[in-house]
Design a protein around this motif. Structure first.
Motif, PDB file in Angstrom:
ATOM      1  N   THR A 363     -22.971  14.824   0.649  1.00 20.17           N
ATOM      2  CA  THR A 363     -23.272  15.934  -0.261  1.00 20.17           C
ATOM      3  C   THR A 363     -22.008  16.445  -0.949  1.00 20.17           C
ATOM      4  OG1 THR A 363     -23.155  17.486   1.602  1.00 20.17           O
ATOM      5  CG2 THR A 363     -25.328  16.637   1.009  1.00 20.17           C
ATOM      6  N   GLU A 364     -20.881  16.466  -0.225  1.00 23.27           N
ATOM      7  CA  GLU A 364     -19.631  16.920  -0.846  1.00 23.27           C
ATOM      8  C   GLU A 364     -19.142  15.960  -1.920  1.00 23.27           C
ATOM      9  OE1 GLU A 364     -16.947  17.541   2.380  1.00 23.27           O
ATOM     10  OE2 GLU A 364     -18.121  19.219   3.213  1.00 23.27           O
ATOM     11  N   ALA A 365     -19.590  14.696  -1.854  1.00 22.31           N
ATOM     12  CA  ALA A 365     -19.245  13.720  -2.892  1.00 22.31           C
ATOM     13  C   ALA A 365     -20.205  13.780  -4.071  1.00 22.31           C
ATOM     14  CB  ALA A 365     -19.246  12.317  -2.301  1.00 22.31           C
ATOM     15  N   GLY A 366     -21.166  14.716  -4.022  1.00 26.76           N
ATOM     16  CA  GLY A 366     -22.080  14.882  -5.151  1.00 26.76           C
ATOM     17  C   GLY A 366     -23.366  14.096  -5.037  1.00 26.76           C
ATOM     18  N   PHE A 367     -23.644  13.517  -3.882  1.00 26.32           N
ATOM     19  CA  PHE A 367     -24.862  12.748  -3.694  1.00 26.32           C
ATOM     20  C   PHE A 367     -25.992  13.649  -3.194  1.00 26.32           C
ATOM     21  CE2 PHE A 367     -21.687   9.512  -3.661  1.00 26.32           C
ATOM     22  CZ  PHE A 367     -22.304   8.320  -4.039  1.00 26.32           C
ATOM     23  N   GLY A 368     -27.213  13.340  -3.612  1.00 19.14           N
ATOM     24  CA  GLY A 368     -28.369  13.906  -2.946  1.00 19.14           C
ATOM     25  C   GLY A 368     -28.597  13.132  -1.666  1.00 19.14           C
ATOM     26  N   CYS A 369     -28.810  13.834  -0.557  1.00 17.03           N
ATOM     27  CA  CYS A 369     -28.846  13.176   0.754  1.00 17.03           C
ATOM     28  C   CYS A 369     -30.214  13.323   1.405  1.00 17.03           C
ATOM     29  CB  CYS A 369     -27.766  13.761   1.665  1.00 17.03           C
ATOM     30  SG  CYS A 369     -27.660  12.950   3.277  1.00 17.03           S
ATOM     31  N   ASP A 370     -30.657  12.245   2.037  1.00 15.43           N
ATOM     32  CA  ASP A 370     -31.908  12.255   2.794  1.00 15.43           C
ATOM     33  C   ASP A 370     -31.728  11.315   3.976  1.00 15.43           C
ATOM     34  OD1 ASP A 370     -34.476  12.832   3.552  1.00 15.43           O
ATOM     35  OD2 ASP A 370     -35.382  12.321   1.613  1.00 15.43           O
ATOM     36  N   GLY A 371     -32.699  11.289   4.870  1.00 14.34           N
ATOM     37  CA  GLY A 371     -32.563  10.403   6.003  1.00 14.34           C
ATOM     38  C   GLY A 371     -33.755  10.466   6.929  1.00 14.34           C
ATOM     39  N   VAL A 372     -33.767   9.536   7.889  1.00  9.60           N
ATOM     40  CA  VAL A 372     -34.840   9.476   8.872  1.00  9.60           C
ATOM     41  C   VAL A 372     -34.246   9.065  10.219  1.00  9.60           C
ATOM     42  CG1 VAL A 372     -36.647   8.858   7.211  1.00  9.60           C
ATOM     43  CG2 VAL A 372     -35.354   7.048   8.358  1.00  9.60           C
ATOM     44  N   ARG A 388     -46.607  -5.416  26.857  1.00  6.58           N
ATOM     45  CA  ARG A 388     -46.174  -4.023  26.897  1.00  6.58           C
ATOM     46  C   ARG A 388     -45.417  -3.704  25.617  1.00  6.58           C
ATOM     47  NH1 ARG A 388     -40.709  -3.045  28.134  1.00  6.58           N
ATOM     48  NH2 ARG A 388     -39.518  -4.959  28.565  1.00  6.58           N
ATOM     49  N   LEU A 389     -45.062  -2.453  25.447  1.00 10.10           N
ATOM     50  CA  LEU A 389     -44.211  -2.027  24.341  1.00 10.10           C
ATOM     51  C   LEU A 389     -42.809  -1.779  24.866  1.00 10.10           C
ATOM     52  CD1 LEU A 389     -46.504   0.432  22.359  1.00 10.10           C
ATOM     53  CD2 LEU A 389     -45.706  -1.814  21.612  1.00 10.10           C
ATOM     54  N   ALA A 390     -41.825  -2.439  24.262  1.00  4.99           N
ATOM     55  CA  ALA A 390     -40.421  -2.258  24.641  1.00  4.99           C
ATOM     56  C   ALA A 390     -39.735  -1.422  23.573  1.00  4.99           C
ATOM     57  CB  ALA A 390     -39.729  -3.616  24.780  1.00  4.99           C
ATOM     58  N   ALA A 391     -39.288  -0.247  23.956  1.00  8.42           N
ATOM     59  CA  ALA A 391     -38.685   0.662  22.982  1.00  8.42           C
ATOM     60  C   ALA A 391     -37.270   0.225  22.633  1.00  8.42           C
ATOM     61  CB  ALA A 391     -38.665   2.079  23.546  1.00  8.42           C
ATOM     62  N   ALA A 392     -36.973   0.247  21.338  1.00 14.72           N
ATOM     63  CA  ALA A 392     -35.615  -0.024  20.864  1.00 14.72           C
ATOM     64  C   ALA A 392     -34.852   1.290  20.782  1.00 14.72           C
ATOM     65  CB  ALA A 392     -35.654  -0.692  19.487  1.00 14.72           C
ATOM     66  N   ASN A 393     -33.542   1.217  20.811  1.00 15.75           N
ATOM     67  CA  ASN A 393     -32.734   2.429  20.685  1.00 15.75           C
ATOM     68  C   ASN A 393     -32.980   3.085  19.336  1.00 15.75           C
ATOM     69  OD1 ASN A 393     -31.480   2.138  23.192  1.00 15.75           O
ATOM     70  ND2 ASN A 393     -29.878   0.807  22.341  1.00 15.75           N
ATOM     71  N   PRO A 394     -33.148   4.401  19.312  1.00 11.62           N
ATOM     72  CA  PRO A 394     -33.342   5.072  18.029  1.00 11.62           C
ATOM     73  C   PRO A 394     -32.079   5.017  17.171  1.00 11.62           C
ATOM     74  CG  PRO A 394     -33.112   6.681  19.782  1.00 11.62           C
ATOM     75  CD  PRO A 394     -33.181   5.343  20.443  1.00 11.62           C
ATOM     76  N   VAL A 395     -32.282   4.969  15.874  1.00 10.09           N
ATOM     77  CA  VAL A 395     -31.174   4.880  14.915  1.00 10.09           C
ATOM     78  C   VAL A 395     -31.435   5.865  13.784  1.00 10.09           C
ATOM     79  CG1 VAL A 395     -29.978   3.415  13.247  1.00 10.09           C
ATOM     80  CG2 VAL A 395     -30.695   2.466  15.451  1.00 10.09           C
ATOM     81  N   PHE A 396     -30.402   6.612  13.417  1.00  8.12           N
ATOM     82  CA  PHE A 396     -30.474   7.467  12.234  1.00  8.12           C
ATOM     83  C   PHE A 396     -30.084   6.637  11.003  1.00  8.12           C
ATOM     84  CE2 PHE A 396     -29.617  10.445  15.680  1.00  8.12           C
ATOM     85  CZ  PHE A 396     -30.557  11.425  15.425  1.00  8.12           C
ATOM     86  N   LEU A 397     -30.865   6.746   9.969  1.00  7.59           N
ATOM     87  CA  LEU A 397     -30.505   6.126   8.693  1.00  7.59           C
ATOM     88  C   LEU A 397     -30.427   7.232   7.646  1.00  7.59           C
ATOM     89  CD1 LEU A 397     -30.026   3.121   7.796  1.00  7.59           C
ATOM     90  CD2 LEU A 397     -32.189   3.315   6.586  1.00  7.59           C
ATOM     91  N   LEU A 398     -29.226   7.444   7.132  1.00 11.90           N
ATOM     92  CA  LEU A 398     -29.005   8.440   6.086  1.00 11.90           C
ATOM     93  C   LEU A 398     -28.649   7.725   4.799  1.00 11.90           C
ATOM     94  CD1 LEU A 398     -26.785  11.019   8.014  1.00 11.90           C
ATOM     95  CD2 LEU A 398     -29.258  10.969   7.822  1.00 11.90           C
ATOM     96  N   TRP A 399     -29.061   8.287   3.673  1.00 12.63           N
ATOM     97  CA  TRP A 399     -28.684   7.701   2.388  1.00 12.63           C
ATOM     98  C   TRP A 399     -28.394   8.792   1.373  1.00 12.63           C
ATOM     99  CZ3 TRP A 399     -33.467   7.078   4.698  1.00 12.63           C
ATOM    100  CH2 TRP A 399     -34.545   7.732   4.105  1.00 12.63           C
ATOM    101  N   GLY A 400     -27.395   8.517   0.580  1.00 14.37           N
ATOM    102  CA  GLY A 400     -27.036   9.413  -0.513  1.00 14.37           C
ATOM    103  C   GLY A 400     -27.237   8.699  -1.833  1.00 14.37           C
TER     104      GLY A 400
END
Length: 412
Positions: A363-372, A388-400
């Motif tokens: 945001t300080e670089a002037g980008f609009g930021c979102d993520g999941v 069965r269901l094997a859970a993967a490690n959660p990951v944050f994905l942010l984009w500007g």
């Protein structure tokens, strides 16, 4: 009727102009000098296109015959498009010559149905440069400020050969093979028709059904098993799928993969037609990225070094950047990438604690930021033919995303 005549290689333009009984002949200076004009015909030397079109309109409205001279095939990156838009295709009679691209490939004995053709004439040469980096057989239609010297300077150090074709079809025709460095050091003059940029190891290419750009991959977000990687240190395909969607790699653009690891994102961007630079700090990682690129038949430039220190040495600003990994230096890396990115920056990270700093950097670089936050569970077999269901490690994905209007580099 407006007759559009392709001059140059294989085109008897002189006879065609006389036969047309033209009262107005329009063309570039060298085109007008190369033909015998009908007696009494007005001649207009092309400079800015709009005034010439206005004069053509006056003659066409009175149904007085007009001839427009152009190079090669005027329907191939030529004046036919502008004439058809102004007067309608039904009022045009087009008599094409041999395209300069076809003539240049003929001179070096190569088929060109698998070549990518890009025009740098009157356009930002950046798109042509990135296409040359990403594809093994490219023809570049050149222009002032975007000729062999400029292409050579931009491609210096890349494994390419440039074939410079000048004055095709004339007595002074020249077809020269040079390295990018050799091309950069010469004054080529105004007679250059086209530059072929070749990876000679792949210049023959397989037989094609669809001409031009290679058909896109049948799928993306490939399984991790499609890549060599160390201890499962690879961007998982669920994360990669969304990252690719937000990066939007395409022909004519440059993508950085910073902290490339296995290079899975770099390779996938290259498979989608973009030029790619991968930055990796470990020597074994560098070799792994190179091996994965070779295995998937794509070009990826690999830079050995740690971000952000190595980033100022990358000469070209990227359209999109993917940042993987973590560490305390991550906000500084994102800031450095955001300063250079023309369109978007995508960041994958596992640590919740780093999310606020990455958001602030974007945001300080002037980008609009979102993520999941991406959380997925894959099907996994259990004894007894059950699942069965094997859970993967959660990951944050942010984009500007940079606001539209700043550094918009959309290839045309």
């Amino acid at each position: 009727m407006i007759t559009v005549v392709g001059t140059g290689v294989g085109a008897p333009a002189d006879a065609l102009v006389v036969a047309a009984g033209a009262e107005l002949v329009v063309g570039g200076r060298r085109h007008l000098r190369a033909v015998r004009l009908p007696e009494g015909a007005e001649r207009v030397e092309l400079g800015p296109l709009a005034p010439a079109l206005d004069i053509i309109e006056k003659y066409a409205a009175e149904e007085r015959p007009v001839v427009v001279l152009a190079s090669g095939d005027p329907g191939f990156f030529g004046i036919v498009r502008a004439l058809a838009e102004r007067f309608g295709p039904e009022r045009l009679e087009v008599r094409p010559g041999v395209p300069s691209v076809a003539a240049a490939f003929a001179r070096v004995g190569l088929a060109w149905d698998d070549a990518v053709v890009v025009s740098a004439h009157g356009r930002d040469p950046r798109t042509a440069v990135q296409v040359c980096r990403a594809h093994p057989k490219v023809a570049v239609l050149t222009g002032p400020g975007a000729g062999p010297a400029e292409l050579g300077a931009a491609l210096r150090g890349h494994p390419r050969v440039l074939v410079v074709a000048s004055a095709l079809g004339d007595a002074g025709e020249r077809v020269e093979r040079v390295t990018p460095a050799e091309a950069a050091g010469r004054d080529w003059g105004a007679a250059v028709n086209v530059v072929l940029c070749l990876d000679e190891a792949r210049a023959l290419g397989p037989a094609r059904t669809v001409a031009g750009l290679p058909v896109g991959p049948a799928g993306w977000a490939l399984e991790e098993a499609e890549f060599a990687h160390r201890d499962s240190m690879i961007t998982k395909f669920e994360v990669r799928a969304l990252a690719l969607a937000r990066l939007g790699p395409r022909p004519g653009e440059l993508v950085w993969d910073v902290g490339a690891g296995s290079g899975s994102v770099a390779v996938e961007c290259a498979r989608l037609g973009a030029a790619v630079t991968a930055v990796e700090k470990t020597p074994d990682g560098v070799e792994r990225v190179r091996a994965n690129a070779v295995a998937h038949g794509v070009d990826v430039r690999v830079v050995h070094g740690a971000a952000p220190e190595v980033l100022p040495g990358l000469e070209d600003d990227p359209d999109a950047v993917f940042v993987g990994g973590g560490g305390r230096e991550l906000p500084a890396v994102v800031t450095a990438c955001a300063r250079r990115a023309r369109r978007t920056v995508v960041v994958a990270l596992a640590a919740l604690d780093r999310v606020p700093a990455v958001r602030a950097a974007l945001t300080e670089a002037g980008f609009g930021c979102d993520g999941v936050l991406l959380q997925s569970s894959r099907l996994a077999p259990l004894p007894g033919d059950v699942t069965r269901l094997a859970a993967a490690n959660p990951v944050f994905l942010l984009w500007g995303v940079r606001p539209r209007g700043r550094n918009e580099g959309v290839p045309q």
